[in-house]
Design a protein around this motif. Structure first.
Motif, PDB file in Angstrom:
ATOM      1  N   LEU A  95       0.689  -1.218  -0.209  1.00 53.95           N
ATOM      2  CA  LEU A  95      -0.001  -0.058   0.034  1.00 53.95           C
ATOM      3  C   LEU A  95       0.900   1.332   0.036  1.00 53.95           C
ATOM      4  O   LEU A  95       0.731   2.000  -0.878  1.00 53.95           O
ATOM      5  CB  LEU A  95      -0.981  -0.151   1.467  1.00 53.95           C
ATOM      6  CG  LEU A  95      -1.862   1.342   1.409  1.00 53.95           C
ATOM      7  CD1 LEU A  95      -2.914   1.410  -0.017  1.00 53.95           C
ATOM      8  CD2 LEU A  95      -2.680   1.354   2.616  1.00 53.95           C
ATOM      9  N   THR A  96       1.870   1.312   0.933  1.00 56.86           N
ATOM     10  CA  THR A  96       2.540   2.583   1.135  1.00 56.86           C
ATOM     11  C   THR A  96       4.213   2.673   0.440  1.00 56.86           C
ATOM     12  O   THR A  96       4.482   3.652   0.101  1.00 56.86           O
ATOM     13  CB  THR A  96       2.682   2.678   2.369  1.00 56.86           C
ATOM     14  OG1 THR A  96       3.606   1.720   2.814  1.00 56.86           O
ATOM     15  CG2 THR A  96       1.604   2.952   3.283  1.00 56.86           C
ATOM     16  N   GLY A  97       4.627   1.362   0.095  1.00 54.12           N
ATOM     17  CA  GLY A  97       5.756   1.255  -0.612  1.00 54.12           C
ATOM     18  C   GLY A  97       6.887   1.094   0.220  1.00 54.12           C
ATOM     19  O   GLY A  97       8.227   1.219  -0.041  1.00 54.12           O
TER      20      GLY A  97
ATOM     21  N   LEU B  38      -8.453   6.964  12.815  1.00 55.79           N
ATOM     22  CA  LEU B  38      -8.535   6.379  11.551  1.00 55.79           C
ATOM     23  C   LEU B  38      -9.935   5.698  11.388  1.00 55.79           C
ATOM     24  O   LEU B  38     -10.365   5.635   9.961  1.00 55.79           O
ATOM     25  CB  LEU B  38      -7.398   5.504  11.211  1.00 55.79           C
ATOM     26  CG  LEU B  38      -7.296   4.709   9.881  1.00 55.79           C
ATOM     27  CD1 LEU B  38      -7.089   5.602   8.632  1.00 55.79           C
ATOM     28  CD2 LEU B  38      -6.577   3.398   9.824  1.00 55.79           C
ATOM     29  N   LYS B  39     -10.416   5.133  12.282  1.00 54.93           N
ATOM     30  CA  LYS B  39     -11.633   4.610  12.174  1.00 54.93           C
ATOM     31  C   LYS B  39     -12.656   5.654  11.986  1.00 54.93           C
ATOM     32  O   LYS B  39     -13.912   5.373  11.249  1.00 54.93           O
ATOM     33  CB  LYS B  39     -12.129   3.713  13.564  1.00 54.93           C
ATOM     34  CG  LYS B  39     -13.338   3.100  13.340  1.00 54.93           C
ATOM     35  CD  LYS B  39     -13.848   2.155  14.951  1.00 54.93           C
ATOM     36  CE  LYS B  39     -14.998   1.802  14.619  1.00 54.93           C
ATOM     37  NZ  LYS B  39     -16.254   2.415  14.343  1.00 54.93           N
TER      38      LYS B  39
ATOM     39  N   GLY C 124     -15.186   7.019   4.096  1.00 53.08           N
ATOM     40  CA  GLY C 124     -14.909   5.604   3.419  1.00 53.08           C
ATOM     41  C   GLY C 124     -13.633   5.242   3.583  1.00 53.08           C
ATOM     42  O   GLY C 124     -12.583   5.861   3.862  1.00 53.08           O
ATOM     43  N   HIS C 125     -13.453   3.947   3.084  1.00 57.73           N
ATOM     44  CA  HIS C 125     -12.111   3.227   3.425  1.00 57.73           C
ATOM     45  C   HIS C 125     -11.100   3.713   2.352  1.00 57.73           C
ATOM     46  O   HIS C 125      -9.785   3.570   2.663  1.00 57.73           O
ATOM     47  CB  HIS C 125     -12.423   1.807   3.285  1.00 57.73           C
ATOM     48  CG  HIS C 125     -13.091   1.197   4.455  1.00 57.73           C
ATOM     49  ND1 HIS C 125     -12.216   0.879   5.655  1.00 57.73           N
ATOM     50  CD2 HIS C 125     -14.592   0.741   4.776  1.00 57.73           C
ATOM     51  CE1 HIS C 125     -13.099   0.312   6.435  1.00 57.73           C
ATOM     52  NE2 HIS C 125     -14.396   0.388   6.179  1.00 57.73           N
ATOM     53  N   LEU C 126     -11.496   4.014   1.166  1.00 55.55           N
ATOM     54  CA  LEU C 126     -10.351   4.437   0.163  1.00 55.55           C
ATOM     55  C   LEU C 126      -9.753   5.603   0.713  1.00 55.55           C
ATOM     56  O   LEU C 126      -8.722   5.874   0.641  1.00 55.55           O
ATOM     57  CB  LEU C 126     -11.091   4.827  -1.245  1.00 55.55           C
ATOM     58  CG  LEU C 126     -11.754   3.709  -1.963  1.00 55.55           C
ATOM     59  CD1 LEU C 126     -12.469   4.202  -3.221  1.00 55.55           C
ATOM     60  CD2 LEU C 126     -10.511   2.996  -2.500  1.00 55.55           C
ATOM     61  N   VAL C 127     -10.560   6.655   1.321  1.00 54.90           N
ATOM     62  CA  VAL C 127      -9.857   7.903   1.848  1.00 54.90           C
ATOM     63  C   VAL C 127      -9.137   7.360   3.301  1.00 54.90           C
ATOM     64  O   VAL C 127      -7.877   8.119   3.525  1.00 54.90           O
ATOM     65  CB  VAL C 127     -10.961   9.021   2.463  1.00 54.90           C
ATOM     66  CG1 VAL C 127     -10.414  10.285   3.284  1.00 54.90           C
ATOM     67  CG2 VAL C 127     -11.792   9.429   0.975  1.00 54.90           C
TER      68      VAL C 127
ATOM     69  N   ILE D  30      -3.519   6.662   5.309  1.00 56.69           N
ATOM     70  CA  ILE D  30      -2.200   5.915   5.622  1.00 56.69           C
ATOM     71  C   ILE D  30      -1.286   6.071   4.755  1.00 56.69           C
ATOM     72  O   ILE D  30       0.113   6.321   4.968  1.00 56.69           O
ATOM     73  CB  ILE D  30      -2.736   4.490   5.529  1.00 56.69           C
ATOM     74  CG1 ILE D  30      -3.589   4.101   6.748  1.00 56.69           C
ATOM     75  CG2 ILE D  30      -1.597   3.456   5.595  1.00 56.69           C
ATOM     76  CD1 ILE D  30      -4.221   2.695   6.629  1.00 56.69           C
ATOM     77  N   CYS D  31      -1.441   6.328   3.298  1.00 60.75           N
ATOM     78  CA  CYS D  31      -0.505   6.569   2.309  1.00 60.75           C
ATOM     79  C   CYS D  31       0.262   8.158   2.433  1.00 60.75           C
ATOM     80  O   CYS D  31       1.347   8.040   2.254  1.00 60.75           O
ATOM     81  CB  CYS D  31      -0.909   6.377   1.036  1.00 60.75           C
ATOM     82  SG  CYS D  31      -1.514   4.861   0.451  1.00 60.75           S
ATOM     83  N   ARG D  32      -0.732   8.960   3.091  1.00 61.36           N
ATOM     84  CA  ARG D  32      -0.172  10.231   3.320  1.00 61.36           C
ATOM     85  C   ARG D  32       0.808  10.219   4.323  1.00 61.36           C
ATOM     86  O   ARG D  32       2.063  11.054   4.200  1.00 61.36           O
ATOM     87  CB  ARG D  32      -1.265  10.934   3.487  1.00 61.36           C
ATOM     88  CG  ARG D  32      -2.070  11.444   2.435  1.00 61.36           C
ATOM     89  CD  ARG D  32      -3.639  12.165   2.779  1.00 61.36           C
ATOM     90  NE  ARG D  32      -3.262  13.301   3.480  1.00 61.36           N
ATOM     91  CZ  ARG D  32      -4.300  13.935   4.243  1.00 61.36           C
ATOM     92  NH1 ARG D  32      -5.470  13.413   4.356  1.00 61.36           N
ATOM     93  NH2 ARG D  32      -3.941  15.048   4.784  1.00 61.36           N
ATOM     94  N   LEU D  33       0.639   9.446   5.360  1.00 61.22           N
ATOM     95  CA  LEU D  33       1.400   9.465   6.558  1.00 61.22           C
ATOM     96  C   LEU D  33       2.975   8.876   6.104  1.00 61.22           C
ATOM     97  O   LEU D  33       3.867   9.170   6.322  1.00 61.22           O
ATOM     98  CB  LEU D  33       0.906   8.822   7.664  1.00 61.22           C
ATOM     99  CG  LEU D  33       1.740   8.298   8.910  1.00 61.22           C
ATOM    100  CD1 LEU D  33       2.202   9.870   9.335  1.00 61.22           C
ATOM    101  CD2 LEU D  33       1.008   7.833  10.074  1.00 61.22           C
ATOM    102  N   GLY D  34       2.755   7.907   5.257  1.00 58.92           N
ATOM    103  CA  GLY D  34       3.786   7.222   4.574  1.00 58.92           C
ATOM    104  C   GLY D  34       4.854   7.840   3.858  1.00 58.92           C
ATOM    105  O   GLY D  34       6.083   8.031   3.922  1.00 58.92           O
TER     106      GLY D  34
END
Length: 430
Positions: free
Chosen positions: A275-277, A312-313, A320-323, A328-332
């Motif tokens: 997901l984050t790389g 996060l919940k 929605g779960h996509l956001v 999570i990707c933004r924090l990564g």
């Protein structure tokens, strides 16, 4: 700069003009070589055949390995084809070693095997492009390898039977513009394959595909040179052999480079979070163990940050779960862009991350945590994200990895509890 990049960035007319000029140069060179008397060396030609056959075997093995990893049917068909071609070239090399003055029959039929291997390769290249067009991916790799092998062997046998009807002389029309016009037949097939494969290169930029294109190009040049051969082992025939050997070297080099790239990609996927790389849990444990060993050896501490996304919940329930995945990707991305080259950012699991800071003391780790919090507060993308961060420092006291992570987790929980109490107090005051 790769061949595929050149084909994508240059105009098709310029590419066609460049290819035509190259083929014309090979033709003129071969025509000029007809006037040079070259002492035939059957033993040298025999060794060239053996070397070409061995290159074909190695390329076949590399292509079949690539097929197992990518299910690309072009790799399957060309791999099996090169295997059969290598067997033909290696077996018929015996003809050149027997080119004695008292064995004229072998002398006359020796070039037929060379011509046959070129025909097989040219036809298989067209077949591979046809199969890739309609059946690009494999579903039953083992069965298809066996089926391709049987098909290629049968096709080679049929071509061999058809070639028995040809006259054994290498030059049916000596002194003409094309002393060996039969050599142009594989050339026509190679030309069609080149035009088709160039379109494929516009979509696929792998080293393997570029190498196959260059191999077909060199084989077409070899057929042009062979069409100028008036007798066996003359100068144009030697030029054709040299171009053929060069084509197999190019094919093998491209296949090895592409396989190396694929293996590196697989290795990266094995130690990275999809997901984050960032580094995954397995990679994180390896890094922590190495850092602990180095700290025990040098006495220099290192620190880790355990980071947990706040709310996060709530983000998942509201947007929605996509956001939520995007959060999570933004924090990564923040961890990746705001850490040193020697640091390791990893996804610990779910919405938790770990940042390993080599040779960083607790004070320095706290400064890094404050900087990350500041970056998150100034992030303009919505929804706003924040994170609780726990700090733990390893000082070379031979402690266990679980203790290090537990200390960071306790520190994180303390920060999260403090934030919740402050939020509750603020709401009560209102």
């Amino acid at each position: 700069m790769s061949l595929a990049f050149l084909l994508r960035t240059r105009k098709p007319a310029a590419i066609a003009l460049l290819n035509a000029a190259a083929f014309a140069s090979i033709f003129v060179c071969a025509y000029w070589l007809r006037g040079i008397s070259l002492q035939p060396d059957p033993v040298l030609q025999g060794y060239l055949q053996i070397m070409t056959g061995l290159l074909a075997f190695v390329f076949a093995a590399v292509s079949l390995v690539r097929f197992q990893g990518t299910q690309d049917r072009i790799s399957l068909i060309l791999g099996v084809g090169f295997m059969v071609s290598g067997a033909v070239l290696t077996a018929t090399s015996v003809l050149f070693f027997q080119l004695l003055h008292d064995v004229p029959l072998h002398f006359l039929w020796a070039p037929v095997a060379w011509w046959e291997s070129r025909m097989v390769f040219a036809l298989l290249l067209i077949v591979a492009l046809l199969v890739e067009r309609f059946l690009p991916r494999s579903h039953y790799p083992r069965q298809e390898i066996a089926a391709a092998f049987v098909t290629v062997v049968a096709a080679t046998y049929l071509i061999t039977v058809a070639l028995k009807r040809l006259p054994p002389e290498i030059s049916p029309a000596p002194g003409s513009l094309f002393p060996s016009p039969q050599q142009l037949l594989p050339g026509v097939i190679f030309l069609a394959a080149l035009v088709w494969y160039r379109r494929r290169l516009e979509r696929h930029a792998s080293a393997y595909d570029s190498a196959i294109y260059a191999t077909a190009w060199l084989n077409l040049g070899a057929q042009f040179a062979a069409s100028q051969s008036e007798h066996l082992l003359d100068a144009p025939f030697a030029l054709a052999q040299a171009l053929t050997v060069m084509s197999y070297v190019v094919a093998l080099g491209g296949a090895l480079l592409d396989n190396a790239r694929l293996f590196e990609k697989v290795r990266h996927l094995a130690v990275s979070d999809p997901l984050t790389g960032l580094a995954n849990y397995r990679r994180l444990l390896d890094v922590l163990e190495k850092e602990m060993e180095r700290s025990n050896r040098t006495g220099r501490p290192f620190s880790i940050l355990l980071i947990d996304v706040d709310g996060l919940k709530k983000i998942n329930d509201t947007y929605g779960h996509l956001v939520g995945s995007r959060a999570i990707c933004r924090l990564g991305d923040i961890l990746r862009l705001n850490s040193r080259a020697v640091d390791t950012a990893a996804r610990y699991g779910g919405d938790e991350f770990v940042l390993v800071l080599p040779e960083a003391r607790e004070k320095e780790a706290n400064l890094v945590a404050m900087r990350l919090q500041e970056v998150m507060r100034h992030d303009s993308e919505q929804p706003v994200i924040s994170a609780s961060i726990g700090v733990s420092t390893y000082r070379g006291d031979s402690g266990r990895l679980e203790i290090l992570l537990s200390e960071a987790d306790r520190d994180l929980y303390a920060h999260k509890t403090g934030q919740q109490k402050r939020a509750s107090a603020t709401n009560s005051g209102k």
